[in-house]
Design a protein around this motif. Sequence first.
Motif, short mmCIF file in Angstrom:
data_model
loop_
_atom_site.label_atom_id
_atom_site.label_comp_id
_atom_site.label_asym_id
_atom_site.label_seq_id
_atom_site.Cartn_x
_atom_site.Cartn_y
_atom_site.Cartn_z
N ARG A 26 0.84 -1.21 0.00
CA ARG A 26 0.00 0.00 0.00
C ARG A 26 0.87 1.26 0.00
N PHE A 27 2.03 1.17 0.65
CA PHE A 27 2.91 2.34 0.81
C PHE A 27 4.33 1.83 1.04
N PHE A 28 5.35 2.57 0.56
CA PHE A 28 6.72 2.21 0.88
C PHE A 28 7.57 3.45 1.04
N THR A 29 8.69 3.29 1.74
CA THR A 29 9.67 4.35 1.87
C THR A 29 11.04 3.79 1.51
N LEU A 30 11.87 4.64 0.95
CA LEU A 30 13.27 4.29 0.64
C LEU A 30 14.13 5.37 1.28
N SER A 31 15.10 4.97 2.10
CA SER A 31 15.95 5.94 2.77
C SER A 31 17.39 5.45 2.82
N ALA A 32 18.31 6.39 3.02
CA ALA A 32 19.74 6.09 3.13
C ALA A 32 20.17 6.35 4.56
N GLY A 43 16.03 12.98 3.07
CA GLY A 43 16.87 11.81 2.87
C GLY A 43 16.06 10.56 2.63
N TRP A 44 14.87 10.69 2.04
CA TRP A 44 14.02 9.54 1.77
C TRP A 44 13.09 9.83 0.61
N LEU A 45 12.56 8.78 0.02
CA LEU A 45 11.52 8.86 -1.01
C LEU A 45 10.35 8.02 -0.53
N THR A 46 9.15 8.41 -0.94
CA THR A 46 7.96 7.63 -0.60
C THR A 46 7.23 7.23 -1.88
N SER A 47 6.43 6.19 -1.78
CA SER A 47 5.74 5.68 -2.96
C SER A 47 4.75 6.68 -3.54
N ASN A 48 4.20 7.54 -2.71
CA ASN A 48 3.22 8.49 -3.24
C ASN A 48 3.85 9.64 -4.01
N THR A 85 17.48 1.47 3.04
CA THR A 85 16.39 0.80 3.74
C THR A 85 15.13 0.97 2.92
N PHE A 86 14.51 -0.13 2.57
CA PHE A 86 13.30 -0.16 1.74
C PHE A 86 12.20 -0.79 2.60
N ALA A 87 11.30 0.04 3.13
CA ALA A 87 10.25 -0.44 4.03
C ALA A 87 8.92 -0.52 3.27
N LEU A 88 8.33 -1.71 3.26
CA LEU A 88 7.04 -1.96 2.62
C LEU A 88 5.97 -2.07 3.69
#
Length: 195
Positions: free
Chosen positions: A102-108, A124-129, A164-167
Amino acid sequence: MRFLLASLLAIAIALGLGGWTAKLAIDGGTNFDAVELGPWTASPLAGTRAADPYAKARLAKLAQLTLGGGEGIVFHAEEDDQGRRLLLQCSYRLEGGTPAARFFTLSAHSDAGRVDLPQAGRPGWLTSNSLLRKEDNSFEIAVGPEPRSGNWLATNLTGPYRLTFALYDTPASAITGAAGLTMPSIQREGCRDDG
Protein backbone atom coordinates in the motif's frame (compact mmCIF):
# COMPACT_ATOMS: atom_id res chain seq x y z
CA MET A 1 44.53 -18.91 47.63
CA ARG A 2 45.76 -20.36 44.33
CA PHE A 3 42.34 -22.00 43.77
CA LEU A 4 40.57 -18.66 44.37
CA LEU A 5 42.82 -16.84 41.88
CA ALA A 6 42.37 -19.60 39.28
CA SER A 7 38.60 -19.48 39.77
CA LEU A 8 38.51 -15.69 39.40
CA LEU A 9 40.67 -15.89 36.28
CA ALA A 10 38.41 -18.56 34.75
CA ILE A 11 35.30 -16.49 35.52
CA ALA A 12 36.90 -13.35 34.03
CA ILE A 13 37.88 -15.22 30.86
CA ALA A 14 34.41 -16.79 30.54
CA LEU A 15 32.63 -13.45 31.02
CA GLY A 16 35.00 -11.62 28.68
CA LEU A 17 34.81 -14.25 25.96
CA GLY A 18 31.04 -14.62 26.33
CA GLY A 19 30.49 -10.86 26.19
CA TRP A 20 32.79 -10.48 23.20
CA THR A 21 31.07 -13.25 21.20
CA ALA A 22 27.60 -11.86 22.05
CA LYS A 23 28.69 -8.38 20.90
CA LEU A 24 30.15 -9.90 17.73
CA ALA A 25 26.88 -11.70 16.98
CA ILE A 26 24.79 -8.57 17.59
CA ASP A 27 27.06 -6.12 15.73
CA GLY A 28 27.78 -8.58 12.92
CA GLY A 29 24.14 -8.71 11.88
CA THR A 30 23.60 -12.44 12.26
CA ASN A 31 20.05 -13.13 11.09
CA PHE A 32 18.85 -16.68 11.43
CA ASP A 33 15.58 -15.92 9.63
CA ALA A 34 17.04 -13.68 6.91
CA VAL A 35 15.51 -13.58 3.44
CA GLU A 36 17.85 -12.45 0.65
CA LEU A 37 16.65 -11.06 -2.67
CA GLY A 38 19.72 -9.97 -4.62
CA PRO A 39 21.52 -7.33 -2.53
CA TRP A 40 18.42 -6.85 -0.34
CA THR A 41 18.05 -8.63 3.00
CA ALA A 42 15.05 -8.73 5.33
CA SER A 43 14.16 -10.41 8.61
CA PRO A 44 10.44 -11.17 8.32
CA LEU A 45 10.20 -12.28 11.95
CA ALA A 46 11.96 -9.20 13.41
CA GLY A 47 8.78 -7.66 14.80
CA THR A 48 7.26 -10.88 16.10
CA ARG A 49 7.65 -13.06 19.17
CA ALA A 50 9.32 -15.68 16.97
CA ALA A 51 12.36 -13.43 16.33
CA ASP A 52 15.68 -14.88 17.41
CA PRO A 53 17.30 -13.39 20.55
CA TYR A 54 20.15 -11.78 18.58
CA ALA A 55 17.70 -9.92 16.33
CA LYS A 56 15.82 -8.66 19.39
CA ALA A 57 19.06 -7.52 21.02
CA ARG A 58 20.22 -5.78 17.82
CA LEU A 59 16.93 -3.91 17.49
CA ALA A 60 17.06 -2.91 21.16
CA LYS A 61 20.64 -1.66 20.75
CA LEU A 62 19.72 0.41 17.69
CA ALA A 63 16.49 1.61 19.35
CA GLN A 64 14.55 0.76 16.19
CA LEU A 65 10.84 0.19 16.09
CA THR A 66 9.83 -2.82 14.06
CA LEU A 67 6.79 -3.59 12.01
CA GLY A 68 4.44 -6.20 13.41
CA GLY A 69 3.99 -9.56 11.71
CA GLY A 70 1.15 -8.42 9.44
CA GLU A 71 2.13 -4.76 9.07
CA GLY A 72 4.94 -5.06 6.56
CA ILE A 73 8.58 -5.87 6.04
CA VAL A 74 11.84 -3.89 5.92
CA PHE A 75 14.64 -4.70 3.46
CA HIS A 76 18.22 -3.43 3.80
CA ALA A 77 21.00 -3.29 1.22
CA GLU A 78 24.65 -2.57 2.00
CA GLU A 79 26.05 -3.65 -1.38
CA ASP A 80 25.22 -3.15 -5.04
CA ASP A 81 24.38 -6.00 -7.45
CA GLN A 82 28.11 -6.64 -8.02
CA GLY A 83 28.78 -7.05 -4.29
CA ARG A 84 30.57 -3.71 -3.83
CA ARG A 85 29.89 -1.77 -0.61
CA LEU A 86 27.50 1.18 -1.02
CA LEU A 87 29.41 4.47 -0.61
CA LEU A 88 27.90 7.90 0.01
CA GLN A 89 30.25 9.54 -2.52
CA CYS A 90 29.06 7.22 -5.32
CA SER A 91 26.01 7.43 -7.58
CA TYR A 92 23.69 4.45 -8.02
CA ARG A 93 20.64 3.57 -10.10
CA LEU A 94 17.84 1.49 -8.59
CA GLU A 95 15.72 -0.02 -11.31
CA GLY A 96 12.76 -2.36 -11.43
CA GLY A 97 9.51 -2.71 -9.61
CA THR A 98 8.28 -2.92 -6.08
CA PRO A 99 6.50 -5.81 -4.43
CA ALA A 100 2.79 -5.19 -3.86
CA ALA A 101 2.41 -2.74 -0.97
CA ARG A 102 0.00 0.00 0.00
CA PHE A 103 2.91 2.34 0.81
CA PHE A 104 6.72 2.21 0.88
CA THR A 105 9.67 4.35 1.87
CA LEU A 106 13.27 4.29 0.64
CA SER A 107 15.95 5.94 2.77
CA ALA A 108 19.74 6.09 3.13
CA HIS A 109 21.36 5.51 6.52
CA SER A 110 24.93 5.75 7.71
CA ASP A 111 26.46 2.86 9.63
CA ALA A 112 25.55 4.76 12.81
CA GLY A 113 21.88 4.38 11.83
CA ARG A 114 21.00 8.03 11.25
CA VAL A 115 19.40 9.31 8.05
CA ASP A 116 22.09 11.16 6.11
CA LEU A 117 20.26 14.32 5.23
CA PRO A 118 21.71 16.03 2.16
CA GLN A 119 21.66 19.64 1.09
CA ALA A 120 19.19 21.93 2.82
CA GLY A 121 15.67 21.36 1.61
CA ARG A 122 16.17 17.78 0.29
CA PRO A 123 14.80 14.96 2.39
CA GLY A 124 16.87 11.81 2.87
CA TRP A 125 14.02 9.54 1.77
CA LEU A 126 11.52 8.86 -1.01
CA THR A 127 7.96 7.63 -0.60
CA SER A 128 5.74 5.68 -2.96
CA ASN A 129 3.22 8.49 -3.24
CA SER A 130 5.85 10.83 -4.75
CA LEU A 131 7.55 8.30 -7.05
CA LEU A 132 7.53 8.83 -10.81
CA ARG A 133 6.82 5.54 -12.61
CA LYS A 134 7.06 4.28 -16.17
CA GLU A 135 4.05 3.03 -18.14
CA ASP A 136 4.67 -0.56 -17.01
CA ASN A 137 4.69 0.61 -13.34
CA SER A 138 8.46 0.09 -13.03
CA PHE A 139 10.74 2.92 -11.92
CA GLU A 140 14.27 4.27 -11.86
CA ILE A 141 15.69 6.00 -8.80
CA ALA A 142 19.01 7.83 -8.83
CA VAL A 143 20.81 7.69 -5.48
CA GLY A 144 23.86 9.87 -4.90
CA PRO A 145 25.31 13.29 -4.16
CA GLU A 146 24.84 14.78 -7.65
CA PRO A 147 21.39 16.23 -8.55
CA ARG A 148 19.43 14.20 -11.10
CA SER A 149 16.12 14.69 -12.85
CA GLY A 150 13.27 12.33 -12.04
CA ASN A 151 13.41 10.23 -8.89
CA TRP A 152 16.49 11.25 -6.90
CA LEU A 153 17.46 10.18 -3.38
CA ALA A 154 20.16 12.63 -2.35
CA THR A 155 23.10 11.62 -0.15
CA ASN A 156 26.09 13.55 1.13
CA LEU A 157 29.37 13.03 3.00
CA THR A 158 31.59 10.03 2.32
CA GLY A 159 31.87 6.48 3.58
CA PRO A 160 29.71 3.36 3.68
CA TYR A 161 25.95 3.38 4.14
CA ARG A 162 22.89 1.21 3.68
CA LEU A 163 19.59 1.63 1.87
CA THR A 164 16.39 0.80 3.74
CA PHE A 165 13.30 -0.16 1.74
CA ALA A 166 10.25 -0.44 4.03
CA LEU A 167 7.04 -1.96 2.62
CA TYR A 168 3.85 -1.26 4.58
CA ASP A 169 0.59 -3.19 4.42
CA THR A 170 1.99 -5.81 2.08
CA PRO A 171 1.49 -9.53 1.60
CA ALA A 172 5.30 -9.83 1.90
CA SER A 173 5.33 -9.96 5.69
CA ALA A 174 6.19 -12.43 8.42
CA ILE A 175 2.82 -14.08 7.92
CA THR A 176 3.30 -14.96 4.25
CA GLY A 177 7.09 -14.66 3.85
CA ALA A 178 8.99 -12.99 1.03
CA ALA A 179 9.16 -15.91 -1.39
CA GLY A 180 8.58 -14.99 -5.03
CA LEU A 181 9.25 -11.27 -4.55
CA THR A 182 11.53 -9.20 -6.72
CA MET A 183 13.33 -6.12 -5.47
CA PRO A 184 14.91 -3.35 -7.54
CA SER A 185 18.44 -3.82 -8.82
CA ILE A 186 21.24 -1.56 -7.54
CA GLN A 187 23.82 -0.52 -10.16
CA ARG A 188 26.82 1.73 -9.43
CA GLU A 189 27.17 4.49 -12.00
CA GLY A 190 30.32 6.21 -10.73
CA CYS A 191 31.99 7.90 -7.77
CA ARG A 192 33.24 11.42 -7.14
CA ASP A 193 36.74 10.00 -6.54
CA ASP A 194 36.80 8.22 -9.94
CA GLY A 195 38.10 11.43 -11.47
